[in-house]
Write a protein that holds these residues in place. Structure first.
Motif, short mmCIF file in Angstrom:
data_model
loop_
_atom_site.label_atom_id
_atom_site.label_comp_id
_atom_site.label_asym_id
_atom_site.label_seq_id
_atom_site.Cartn_x
_atom_site.Cartn_y
_atom_site.Cartn_z
N SER A 216 -5.20 -8.52 4.98
CA SER A 216 -4.10 -8.23 5.91
C SER A 216 -3.84 -6.72 5.98
O SER A 216 -3.48 -6.21 7.04
CB SER A 216 -2.83 -8.99 5.54
N LEU A 217 -4.07 -6.00 4.89
CA LEU A 217 -3.94 -4.54 4.90
C LEU A 217 -5.00 -3.94 5.82
O LEU A 217 -4.69 -3.09 6.67
CB LEU A 217 -4.08 -3.97 3.49
N ALA A 218 -6.26 -4.39 5.67
CA ALA A 218 -7.35 -3.86 6.50
C ALA A 218 -7.12 -4.16 7.98
O ALA A 218 -7.45 -3.36 8.85
CB ALA A 218 -8.69 -4.45 6.04
N ALA A 219 -6.53 -5.32 8.28
CA ALA A 219 -6.27 -5.70 9.67
C ALA A 219 -4.98 -5.09 10.22
O ALA A 219 -4.71 -5.19 11.41
CB ALA A 219 -6.21 -7.23 9.78
N GLY A 220 -4.17 -4.47 9.33
CA GLY A 220 -2.91 -3.88 9.77
C GLY A 220 -1.83 -4.90 10.04
O GLY A 220 -0.91 -4.64 10.82
N ASN A 221 -1.93 -6.09 9.41
CA ASN A 221 -0.94 -7.15 9.59
C ASN A 221 0.03 -7.17 8.41
O ASN A 221 -0.22 -7.83 7.41
CB ASN A 221 -1.64 -8.52 9.73
N SER B 268 8.68 1.09 3.30
CA SER B 268 7.57 0.49 2.56
C SER B 268 7.06 -0.72 3.33
O SER B 268 7.85 -1.57 3.76
CB SER B 268 8.02 0.05 1.16
N TRP B 269 5.76 -0.78 3.46
CA TRP B 269 5.10 -1.92 4.08
C TRP B 269 4.62 -2.85 2.98
O TRP B 269 4.14 -2.40 1.95
CB TRP B 269 3.89 -1.48 4.91
N ALA B 270 4.69 -4.14 3.21
CA ALA B 270 4.15 -5.13 2.26
C ALA B 270 3.11 -5.98 2.98
O ALA B 270 3.32 -6.40 4.12
CB ALA B 270 5.27 -6.02 1.72
N PHE B 271 2.00 -6.19 2.29
CA PHE B 271 0.89 -6.97 2.86
C PHE B 271 0.59 -8.14 1.94
O PHE B 271 0.80 -8.06 0.73
CB PHE B 271 -0.35 -6.09 3.02
N ALA C 203 0.85 -1.18 0.00
CA ALA C 203 0.00 0.00 0.00
C ALA C 203 0.89 1.23 0.00
O ALA C 203 1.96 1.24 0.57
CB ALA C 203 -0.89 -0.01 1.22
N GLY C 204 0.43 2.27 -0.65
CA GLY C 204 1.17 3.53 -0.63
C GLY C 204 2.03 3.71 -1.86
O GLY C 204 1.84 3.08 -2.89
N ALA C 205 2.98 4.60 -1.69
CA ALA C 205 3.82 5.02 -2.82
C ALA C 205 4.82 3.94 -3.22
O ALA C 205 5.16 3.06 -2.45
CB ALA C 205 4.57 6.28 -2.43
#
Length: 163
Positions: free
Chosen positions: A65-70, A57-60, A1-3
């Motif tokens: 998993s993105l919605a749950a913040g995992n 950068s975060w990877a889901f 998610a994100g840039a």
């Protein structure tokens, strides 16, 4: 998610100067053969900022998993302390050429020529010991080549004024 992780800090500033001069004349007075002798010199200076993944950068694994913040992983690129992250260099390309534009008929032209050029870096880079130790490549040594390029071209017009 994100840039995109490559776009956190990415900038390019270039100064480019071109000097060009041609001399064209009919070969031995024959207007069917126009000979051009010329030179072109390009001088340029580049400043390229590229700090990959500076803000992280975060990877889901998926939208759930993105919605749950995992997050599956997190990666961040850290700048080296006291080191300018920008690539800064000056370079030049010096060229000379000769060509013959032969008008074989009112509808057909051919161009024959030869171009010699020498690209070169004005600034000398530093040696990176880790690159040398792992790959045996001295980053302070820049190859300098003299390039020789033959040129051939033609222009055919099936009717007067059209190509």
């Amino acid at each position: 998610a994100g840039a995109d992780s490559n776009s956190h800090i990415n900038g390019l500033d270039q100064d480019f100067y071109e000097f060009h001069d041609d001399y064209t004349f009919p070969f031995k007075g024959n207007a069917a053969h126009l000979v051009t002798i010329g030179t072109r010199s390009d001088l340029y200076q580049v400043v390229n900022y590229f700090e990959q993944n500076l803000y992280g950068s975060w990877a889901f694994n998926g939208l759930d998993s993105l919605a749950a913040g995992n997050a599956h992983s997190y990666a961040v690129g850290l700048p080296r302390n006291g080191v300018d992250p920008a690539a800064r260099f000056k370079a030049a390309n010096i060229a000379a050429y000769i060509q013959d534009q032969w008008t074989a008929s009112p509808n057909f032209n051919m161009v024959f020529g030869l171009r010699v050029e020498g690209p070169q870096f004005i600034d000398k880079p530093v040696r990176t010991d880790s690159v040398f130790n792992h790959f045996g490549r001295n980053t302070a040594v820049i190859p300098s080549n003299l390039e020789i390029s033959p040129r051939v071209g033609f222009n055919y017009s099936s009717r007067s004024g059209e190509t």
